[in-house]
Design a protein around this motif. Structure first.
Motif, PDB file in Angstrom:
ATOM      1  N   ASN A 135       0.869  -0.892   0.402  1.00  0.00           N
ATOM      2  CA  ASN A 135      -0.279   0.229   0.179  1.00  0.00           C
ATOM      3  C   ASN A 135       0.945   0.993   0.195  1.00  0.00           C
ATOM      4  O   ASN A 135       0.471   2.060  -1.328  1.00  0.00           O
ATOM      5  N   GLN A 139       2.412   1.678  -3.498  1.00  0.00           N
ATOM      6  CA  GLN A 139       1.491   2.098  -4.134  1.00  0.00           C
ATOM      7  C   GLN A 139       1.303   3.984  -3.988  1.00  0.00           C
ATOM      8  O   GLN A 139       1.061   4.790  -5.111  1.00  0.00           O
ATOM      9  N   THR A 140       1.208   4.570  -2.888  1.00  0.00           N
ATOM     10  CA  THR A 140       1.104   5.714  -2.482  1.00  0.00           C
ATOM     11  C   THR A 140       1.563   6.461  -3.098  1.00  0.00           C
ATOM     12  O   THR A 140       1.937   7.779  -3.534  1.00  0.00           O
ATOM     13  N   ILE A 180       3.831   5.532  -5.370  1.00  0.00           N
ATOM     14  CA  ILE A 180       3.681   6.069  -6.850  1.00  0.00           C
ATOM     15  C   ILE A 180       2.296   7.481  -7.462  1.00  0.00           C
ATOM     16  O   ILE A 180       3.675   7.643  -7.667  1.00  0.00           O
ATOM     17  N   GLU A 181       1.907   6.960  -6.917  1.00  0.00           N
ATOM     18  CA  GLU A 181       0.475   7.290  -7.579  1.00  0.00           C
ATOM     19  C   GLU A 181       0.626   9.553  -6.920  1.00  0.00           C
ATOM     20  O   GLU A 181       0.674  10.647  -7.649  1.00  0.00           O
ATOM     21  N   LEU A 182       1.659   9.497  -5.862  1.00  0.00           N
ATOM     22  CA  LEU A 182       2.406  11.081  -5.562  1.00  0.00           C
ATOM     23  C   LEU A 182       3.535  11.213  -6.473  1.00  0.00           C
ATOM     24  O   LEU A 182       3.315  12.476  -6.720  1.00  0.00           O
ATOM     25  N   GLN A 183       4.116   9.964  -7.111  1.00  0.00           N
ATOM     26  CA  GLN A 183       5.323  10.952  -7.739  1.00  0.00           C
ATOM     27  C   GLN A 183       4.366  11.028  -9.206  1.00  0.00           C
ATOM     28  O   GLN A 183       5.162  12.006 -10.162  1.00  0.00           O
ATOM     29  N   GLU A 184       3.410  10.127  -9.336  1.00  0.00           N
ATOM     30  CA  GLU A 184       3.079  10.089 -10.737  1.00  0.00           C
ATOM     31  C   GLU A 184       2.057  11.902 -10.740  1.00  0.00           C
ATOM     32  O   GLU A 184       1.555  11.827 -11.987  1.00  0.00           O
ATOM     33  N   ALA A 185       1.759  11.963  -9.973  1.00  0.00           N
ATOM     34  CA  ALA A 185       0.695  13.261  -8.992  1.00  0.00           C
ATOM     35  C   ALA A 185       0.935  14.140  -9.959  1.00  0.00           C
ATOM     36  O   ALA A 185       2.128  14.704  -9.900  1.00  0.00           O
ATOM     37  N   LYS A 186       0.087  15.726 -10.490  1.00  0.00           N
ATOM     38  CA  LYS A 186       1.055  16.957 -11.143  1.00  0.00           C
ATOM     39  C   LYS A 186       0.520  17.777  -9.865  1.00  0.00           C
ATOM     40  O   LYS A 186      -0.255  17.993  -9.019  1.00  0.00           O
ATOM     41  N   LYS A 237      12.064   8.509  -8.771  1.00  0.00           N
ATOM     42  CA  LYS A 237      11.934   7.357  -8.945  1.00  0.00           C
ATOM     43  C   LYS A 237      12.776   6.557  -9.172  1.00  0.00           C
ATOM     44  O   LYS A 237      12.764   5.506  -8.903  1.00  0.00           O
TER      45      LYS A 237
END
Length: 670
Positions: A189, A192-193, A195-201, A525
């Motif tokens: 978890n 995944q959090t 990854i989402e943070l790194q992908e967020a604009k 990343k």
């Protein structure tokens, strides 16, 4: 004690031949409340510690008992005075240098304003030195009678990185055995959090920003110099606070081809050798006593002139600077070095060769990204070929070959080659010069520069020409192994130069890629210390690079993905505006008067006009997203041939090649 080759402690350490050069960190560090002085040698035998420590303290004891040469003290004070007086933005802005100058005392409850009162502090020092034995007493107090010291020995271990990686792998296996299903779910978890943070604009709208209207379309320029035709000298009248800057540029087109790779060492050694009239330690003292520094450098630039079949402009530049009261002495010293430098002291020559080699070897990991880019870019044009020969890994290979067998016979042969280079460069022929300073100082300097030109046999010239070197037609795809636990990955391809209409868009593309894509993919990343793109308008090359990178294959894949990102157009006009501001920040970075004039002199050598620079910036400020996207698709949609160079350890390179089955890297060892 250590400031120049004639300083007593430096001289004693290097003349001992126990090591190749001074150890990293040698000198006085005033950053902490408890300041630190360190000195030592590198490339020494494992059991040399006692001998080195004994040498240091025997030398200090001798200095304390016999006294310090007054000329050494005078030259040291002159160096402090000169560099405090000079205003430069190198290696960082002058205001920041002032801040760092007083911050140490300020952090430790000192008076920051006192540090800036340099003249009164210098007067205080001179007054204290009127007491006989003042400095000798400080040596006794702070060095000889000071028990607060440590002897540090650093031993290289080429297997350490592999051993640590194995230890980490084993430790992770042990940890994995103890994990419960709930622990594993938590880790997944969290991953995944992340990854989402790194992908967020990111929402950048909350940050203050300039607007296009705030950017002037003009570029920084200097008033045209007064020109002297014979010898060809440009006189730049600038407010330099009583400092004179002198640059003399020589062409290398008449130099024998086998001498060309030796030019960097020639430049390095010229001011460190003696002359017919003074030995090397006397030369070092005179340079420190009368100048703010003297040096020779070699570089290959690119002309902006369609009349030349090849744009390459290789030059050797002699630079010197001094307080206006010392300019006669500076020109006398310049003439002596350029006319009468001697390389016949083979013991000194051997020491300088080993120093130069050690310095280059030390620079590889610290500047691995630059070395990797130079390797990758070397076959695109003749200028890059020469700069790699002079400043890259191939220069290190040259110096390793020169130092492989330093017999007396080989040293005499090297000395003969250096004398031959001296005669070709300085014995008549082509030269252009610039003098930068205030009007009265320039008027006073004119007869000195005319006398120097007559001494060297320099007169009016037609043009500098390129040497007859063949350009390789294959682009490298290479891996170079060295003792490094991290990698430096470079990829280079050719675009267009600054005078092309697409150049401003390419500059914006480089900034957009760096801030919106490469930083996230390679640093956030990938865990590298840095990842970047750079457009070089002088030679038209576009670079990708990474710094202290744990990956090779992943980073090469990111470079390929960067083309997809920039051609997809997933960015806004606001993003483009921010990139334009970044490019303008580079263009508009303020220079000191001396540096600004020096840059103008170089631009005139390569025929880069102010109109070309101004047009570039005007077109830059007017760019919009559609124009940038169009240029991106033109140059990244179907890139031309790409060169790749990686500097890493042998294990990482071999592992990378196992994954690059169809297009492996050609492996070399540094």
């Amino acid at each position: 004690l250590l400031g120049n080759p004639g300083s007593p402690l430096r001289k004693a350490l290097l003349n001992s031949e126990i090591g190749s050069t001074l150890s990293d960190g040698t000198g006085f560090d005033a950053e902490n409340k408890d300041t630190m002085f360190a000195c030592g040698l590198k490339d020494v035998a494992a059991d040399a510690g006692d001998e080195i420590e004994r040498l240091i303290f025997d030398t200090l004891q001798e200095i304390m008992e016999t006294g310090i040469d007054d000329r050494l003290v005078e030259s040291a004070i002159h160096q402090i005075e000169f560099h405090r007086k000079e205003v430069t933005n190198s290696p960082f802005p002058y205001g920041l240098k002032l801040l760092l100058r007083f911050s140490g005392d300020w952090f430790h409850d000192g008076d920051p304003a006192l540090i800036l009162q340099f003249d009164s502090l210098l007067d205080q020092l001179k007054s204290e030195m009127e007491t006989k034995g003042f400095l000798e007493g400080k040596i006794k107090q702070h060095f000889i009678d000071n028990p607060h010291r440590v002897r540090l020995r650093l031993n290289p271990d080429p297997e350490q990185s592999e051993r640590e990686n194995h230890h980490i792998a084993e430790e992770l296996k042990e940890i994995e055995k103890t994990l419960t299903p709930a622990d594993i779910e938590t880790i997944q978890n969290d991953t995944q959090t992340l990854i989402e943070l790194q992908e967020a604009k990111e929402d950048l709208s909350c940050l203050p920003t300039l607007e296009r209207e705030d950017i002037s379309p003009s570029v920084n320029t200097v008033d045209p110099p007064n020109e002297l035709e014979t010898p060809p000298v440009a006189f730049y009248e600038q407010p330099t606070l009583g400092i004179i800057y002198f640059s003399a540029v020589m062409g290398i087109d008449n130099l024998p081809q086998d001498m060309i790779p030796v030019l960097p060492f020639f430049c390095y050694s010229l001011t460190r050798m003696g002359t017919k009239f003074h030995d090397y330690s006397e030369i070092a003292q005179l340079i420190d006593l009368y100048t703010g520094g003297m040096g020779l450098s070699v570089n290959a630039g690119n002309r902006f002139d369609d009349s030349h079949e090849n744009t390459c402009l290789p030059i050797v530049t002699f630079n010197s600077k001094c307080l206006s009261r010392n300019q006669e002495k500076m020109f006398e010293l310049a003439g002596e070095l350029l006319s009468d430098v001697e390389f016949s002291d083979t013991a000194l020559l051997k020491r300088l060769l080993m120093e130069y080699r050690a310095d280059m070897e030390s620079a590889i990991v610290a500047n691995g990204h630059r070395f990797a880019i130079s390797l990758a870019a070397r076959n695109f044009n003749l200028s890059n070929t020469l700069n790699e020969k002079w400043h890259g890994i191939h220069q290190l290979e040259t110096i390793k070959e020169m130092t492989a067998e330093l017999s007396e016979e080989n040293l005499r042969s090297i000395a003969a080659n250096l004398h031959q280079i001296r005669d070709h460069l300085f014995g008549g022929g082509k030269m252009r010069a610039a003098l930068i300073g205030e009007k009265a100082d320039l008027d006073q300097a004119r007869p000195y520069i005319e006398s120097l030109a007559r001494q060297l046999g320099k007169s009016a010239i037609d043009e500098f020409n390129k040497p007859s070197i063949e350009l390789a037609n294959d682009l490298p795809r290479e891996g170079w192994s060295t003792s490094s636990s991290v990698s430096f990955v470079a990829s280079v391809f050719e675009t267009v130069r600054m005078n092309h209409p697409d150049a401003p868009a390419l500059a914006v593309v480089s900034k957009t890629l760096r801030s919106m894509f490469l930083h996230r993919e390679i640093r956030e990343k990938g865990g590298a210390y840095g990842g970047f793109a750079a457009y070089q308008p002088e030679n038209g090359l576009f670079y990708f690079g990474s710094y202290r990178d744990p990956h090779i294959i992943n980073t090469l894949n990111v470079y390929e993905a960067a083309s997809d990102f920039i051609t997809a157009g997933d960015y806004t006009d606001e993003n483009i505006k921010e990139a334009i501001l970044q490019v303008c920040a580079d263009i508009d970075r303020p220079d000191s008067p001396g540096t600004a004039a020096s840059k103008d002199f170089y631009r005139k050598l390569i025929n880069l006009s102010d109109d070309t620079r101004r047009t570039f910036k005007e077109n830059l400020v007017q760019l919009n997203r559609e124009a940038v996207l169009q240029a991106a698709r033109k140059y990244f949609g179907k890139k031309g041939p790409t060169a790749v160079a990686v500097i890493s350890n042998e294990t990482a390179l071999k592992e990378a090649n196992r994954q690059l089955k169809e297009r492996p890297l050609a492996l070399h060892r540094i």
